[in-house]
Design a protein around this motif. Structure first.
Motif, mmCIF file in Angstrom:
data_model
loop_
_atom_site.group_PDB
_atom_site.id
_atom_site.type_symbol
_atom_site.label_atom_id
_atom_site.label_comp_id
_atom_site.label_asym_id
_atom_site.label_seq_id
_atom_site.Cartn_x
_atom_site.Cartn_y
_atom_site.Cartn_z
ATOM 1 N N HIS B 129 -5.711 -3.657 6.782
ATOM 2 C CA HIS B 129 -6.540 -2.956 5.796
ATOM 3 C C HIS B 129 -5.998 -3.196 4.384
ATOM 4 O O HIS B 129 -4.800 -3.083 4.141
ATOM 5 C CB HIS B 129 -6.544 -1.456 6.108
ATOM 6 C CG HIS B 129 -7.530 -0.682 5.292
ATOM 7 N ND1 HIS B 129 -7.240 -0.240 4.017
ATOM 8 C CD2 HIS B 129 -8.793 -0.298 5.548
ATOM 9 C CE1 HIS B 129 -8.285 0.409 3.536
ATOM 10 N NE2 HIS B 129 -9.249 0.394 4.454
ATOM 11 N N GLU B 130 -6.890 -3.512 3.477
ATOM 12 C CA GLU B 130 -6.477 -3.919 2.126
ATOM 13 C C GLU B 130 -5.646 -2.861 1.402
ATOM 14 O O GLU B 130 -4.773 -3.188 0.609
ATOM 15 C CB GLU B 130 -7.727 -4.248 1.302
ATOM 16 C CG GLU B 130 -7.404 -4.739 -0.094
ATOM 17 C CD GLU B 130 -8.646 -5.141 -0.872
ATOM 18 O OE1 GLU B 130 -9.619 -5.597 -0.247
ATOM 19 O OE2 GLU B 130 -8.634 -5.005 -2.097
ATOM 20 N N PHE B 131 -5.900 -1.586 1.696
ATOM 21 C CA PHE B 131 -5.248 -0.539 0.909
ATOM 22 C C PHE B 131 -4.102 0.160 1.625
ATOM 23 O O PHE B 131 -3.291 0.812 0.981
ATOM 24 C CB PHE B 131 -6.290 0.499 0.469
ATOM 25 C CG PHE B 131 -7.349 -0.113 -0.382
ATOM 26 C CD1 PHE B 131 -7.128 -0.326 -1.734
ATOM 27 C CD2 PHE B 131 -8.548 -0.524 0.166
ATOM 28 C CE1 PHE B 131 -8.099 -0.923 -2.519
ATOM 29 C CE2 PHE B 131 -9.523 -1.111 -0.604
ATOM 30 C CZ PHE B 131 -9.300 -1.323 -1.956
ATOM 31 N N VAL B 132 -4.050 0.081 2.926
ATOM 32 C CA VAL B 132 -2.944 0.736 3.640
ATOM 33 C C VAL B 132 -2.128 -0.253 4.471
ATOM 34 O O VAL B 132 -1.050 0.088 4.942
ATOM 35 C CB VAL B 132 -3.444 1.877 4.568
ATOM 36 C CG1 VAL B 132 -4.043 2.995 3.764
ATOM 37 C CG2 VAL B 132 -4.429 1.367 5.599
#
Lengths: 441, 290
Positions: B129-132
């Motif tokens: 996941h790009e953010f986590v």
């Protein structure tokens, strides 16, 4: 041990088992939505009901929960098999038609319309009959970053850039507005403005985050957009009306936002948690999301910039402002062992007192009138939910039919195919219409 | 005479519990599936299905989504089985001296196999996941950008790599066992006859390991062909059905569309295909032995 002794022990065992079974029959067993605030709220409501002086021993409510994963699939299989393991069971707006053949209509408290409002009661109706008590309501909020939007509104030098982006992507000059006054065009242009791939000076990486995974719930989020342009599944004659401008424009705009990089490139695999994670990272300006995310997105311990997150109803279109709503509720199993006890509990659950208990214990019912006033101080989020649901809530024509879930699935399959570039828009709409004609015939 | 009668019934008696078990737990549901696959049946009439001949099979074969799912399953199964066998064989031979000295390393190499496939999907859903996810995080940090691992253009490669990473240890284990089972005297004799290492590998070792690799390939092919858990958790059916395997297609047709007859017709097709692959595999192996 001789034969007589064995027989006596066996008889005693059978008697005990029968007594236990009889005791189990006497209770009202309720299958609820496991984990999360819904379970907490239902436990509190059941406890309050059991403590009422006129709740007899054989009307005591016991709760049953199983895993959330595949809940509705498992429930469907259980009910089709004629289970009597529970007297009342969970149901959702989009699955009422599917479960209705295995359920009995119920009577609500006479004051239920004053507690919930007609729009919310309709989320639990199928073919004119009330199949459930509405409990938790889901609608959509437009979440936005006040710091970013305020800065944009105040900085007149940014307006020229904003207008140029509007001109480039939508073919018309536009000026920034407050989110409560947005049309869907304003949403699109604001999303593009706050996208670094479009506007290098944007303080965040993405203007918005779209949930585009091939999943029926994502279609519900999407539907608030075409509905504002007058979209519906069918007209009054039952003709499928999806291949329309009202659907085309929002579908094209979603694809435009994806292609422009206004939403993360992985958005085709995003659903609720991924979108929240993106928003919580502080790299997204605005997002259309379920009301259920409010606690997470506006919690300073959990989200960056939580103190700067605010919500409004979804933007308006030519036909008005709309939010897709659906509810979770409890209804009566056709094969209930204790149907009378279950009916009594469900009727109580639709009273104002029960709704207030449910709301005060983490539930999210769509309330109105006096019930809403009683919980407004403790649950200000329910004020917005109730207001949005009653003012802008809608259910598509056919949205509670037996095939509603399958319709959402068919749309998710085709529309995500269009967004991913594996189908043209014409093909996607044609495929959806064909599938819907089979499903809703 | 009594002894002869006893021995005559001994095998059937001993086998009876297993046969009853198989009949009850596999035979009955299979038979029911076959009957339902010829019936008009959904959740509303699950107890009163109506026989309708081959209509479900016709619906399955006329459904473009079925063919898309079949193509995905075939491509996925073939490529992952080939990659796992190639990589597993290479690692078995390459790491063989090390593993002989430190056999506990084998236990570490087997760890991905011990993770439940659904958990694997969930894990990569977070990792990518790009953010986590840690992977995009460091790619952004070091290179200023990260590929969208689950975008429409990359999703097949991503699920292919995840599957290969998880199941290569299985092939490695089989090949390592087969490699170590080669009689050292044969290798010694070849070396004495002047065979160089690559000739030893090509003419002696590989032909002796090949039947094991074939077994591994067919097992992995069947497993890949019926893939469900990790893909379903990771990407669902994929945008436009891009990661819909046959098993996912069957699941969706059964539960989401509620078309039980059609779903079971597709499952019978899946069973027949898997059976054919297994049958061919056994024939190939028997021929190899001869």
């Amino acid at each position: 041990m001789n034969g007589t002794q064995r027989f006596r022990k066996l008889a005693a065992g059978v008697a005990i088992a029968t007594a236990l079974a009889g005791y189990a029959h006497a209770e009202v067993t309720v299958l609820g939505w496991p984990g999360g605030p819904e379970e907490t709220a239902l436990r509190a409501a059941a406890q309050a009901y059991n403590a009422l002086p006129d709740t007899a021993a054989d009307e005591q409510v016991s709760l049953l929960f199983f895993n959330r994963d595949g809940f509705f699939d498992k429930l469907q299989a259980d009910m089709a098999a004629g289970t009597d393991a529970f007297d009342a069971n969970l149901l959702a707006t989009y699955s009422i038609g599917r479960y209705a053949p295995f359920m009995e209509p119920i009577e609500l408290d006479p004051g239920a319309a004053d507690v919930f409002g007609d729009t919310v009661l309709e989320t639990m109706q199928f073919e004119g009959e009330q199949y459930g008590v509405p409990l938790d309501l889901s609608a959509h909020f437009m979440y936005y970053r006040t710091d970013l939007i305020d800065a944009l509104l105040e900085d007149e030098s940014a307006h020229a850039r904003y207008s140029a982006i509007a001109e480039e992507y939508l073919g018309q000059a536009m000026a920034p507005k407050h989110p409560d006054d947005w049309t869907w065009d304003d949403y699109v242009v604001t999303s593009l403005y706050f996208t670094q791939a479009v506007n290098r000076d944007s303080p965040v990486r993405y203007g918005t985050v779209l949930q585009m995974q091939n999943l029926l719930f994502n279609m519900m989020v999407f539907h608030s957009y075409p509905r504002a342009y007058g979209a519906d599944w069918m007209d009054a004659d039952g003709t499928i009306t999806v291949d329309s401008d009202a659907y085309r424009l929002p579908l094209e705009r979603y694809k435009m936002l994806l292609d422009a990089g206004a939403t993360p490139r992985d958005s085709l695999s995003y659903e609720f948690p991924e979108a929240n994670a993106a928003y919580n990272s502080g790299q997204v300006a605005v997002m259309l999301q379920w009301n259920g995310a409010a606690g997470e997105l506006m919690d300073p311990d959990n989200a960056m910039h939580a103190e700067n997150v605010a919500v409004v109803a979804p933007p308006a279109g030519p036909e008005g402002r709309f939010t897709h709503i659906h509810g979770l509720g409890l209804g009566l199993n056709e094969n209930a062992r204790n149907p009378e006890g279950a009916r009594k509990f469900l009727e109580w659950l639709s009273t104002e007192d029960a709704a207030v208990i449910y709301a005060r214990n983490s539930g999210a019912p769509g309330l109105t009138g006096n019930a809403l006033a009683r919980v407004a101080d403790d649950r200000p989020d329910l004020v917005q939910l109730g207001e949005f649901a009653s003012s802008y809530g809608f259910v598509m024509n056919g949205g509670t039919s037996a095939s509603a879930l399958s319709v959402y699935e068919a749309q998710a399959q085709a529309f995500t195919g269009y967004w991913a570039g594996t189908q043209t828009l014409d093909e996607a709409l044609r495929n959806v219409e064909r599938a819907m004609a089979d499903l809703l015939e | 005479m009594n002894t002869r009668i006893g021995s005559q019934y001994e095998n059937p008696i001993l086998a009876a519990p297993m046969i009853v078990f198989l009949l009850l737990l596999l035979g009955f549901p299979s038979l029911l599936n076959i009957i339902y696959s010829f019936s008009a049946v959904g959740f509303s009439n699950i107890r009163t299905p109506e026989f309708q001949g081959l209509q479900n099979y016709q619906a399955v074969f006329n459904d473009p989504m079925f063919w898309q799912a079949t193509r995905f399953s075939l491509k996925f199964a073939t490529l992952t089985a080939l990659a796992e066998c190639g990589l597993g064989l290479f690692l078995a031979i390459f790491l063989s001296p090390l593993l002989r000295q430190r056999p506990w390393l084998l236990a570490i190499l087997m760890m991905p196999m011990m993770v439940a496939p659904a958990m694997m999907g969930l894990m990569y859903r977070l990792v990518l996941h790009e953010f986590v996810g840690p992977l995009p995080h460091y790619l952004f940090k070091w290179f200023g950008d990260s590929p969208a691992f689950l975008s429409a253009s990359n999703v097949f490669t991503t699920v292919f790599v995840i599957e290969t990473l998880q199941w290569t240890p299985f092939v490695l284990l089989l090949c390592y066992m087969a490699y170590n089972a080669i009689n050292p005297e044969i290798k010694e004799a070849a070396t004495v006859d002047g065979a160089r290492p690559h000739q030893l590998l090509w003419y002696i070792e590989l032909p002796l390991i090949l039947p094991t690799v074939a077994v591994a390939f067919f097992i992995r092919f069947i497993d890949g062909f019926r893939i469900f858990d990790n893909i379903f958790v990771l990407t669902g059916a994929g945008a436009g059905g891009s990661t819909t395997s046959l098993s996912i297609y069957i699941y969706q047709t059964f539960f989401r569309a509620g078309d039980i007859g059609k779903a079971l017709a597709a499952s019978v097709v899946l069973f027949v295909v898997s059976f054919l692959v297994l049958f061919i595999a056994i024939r190939v192996l028997r021929r190899g032995k001869r």
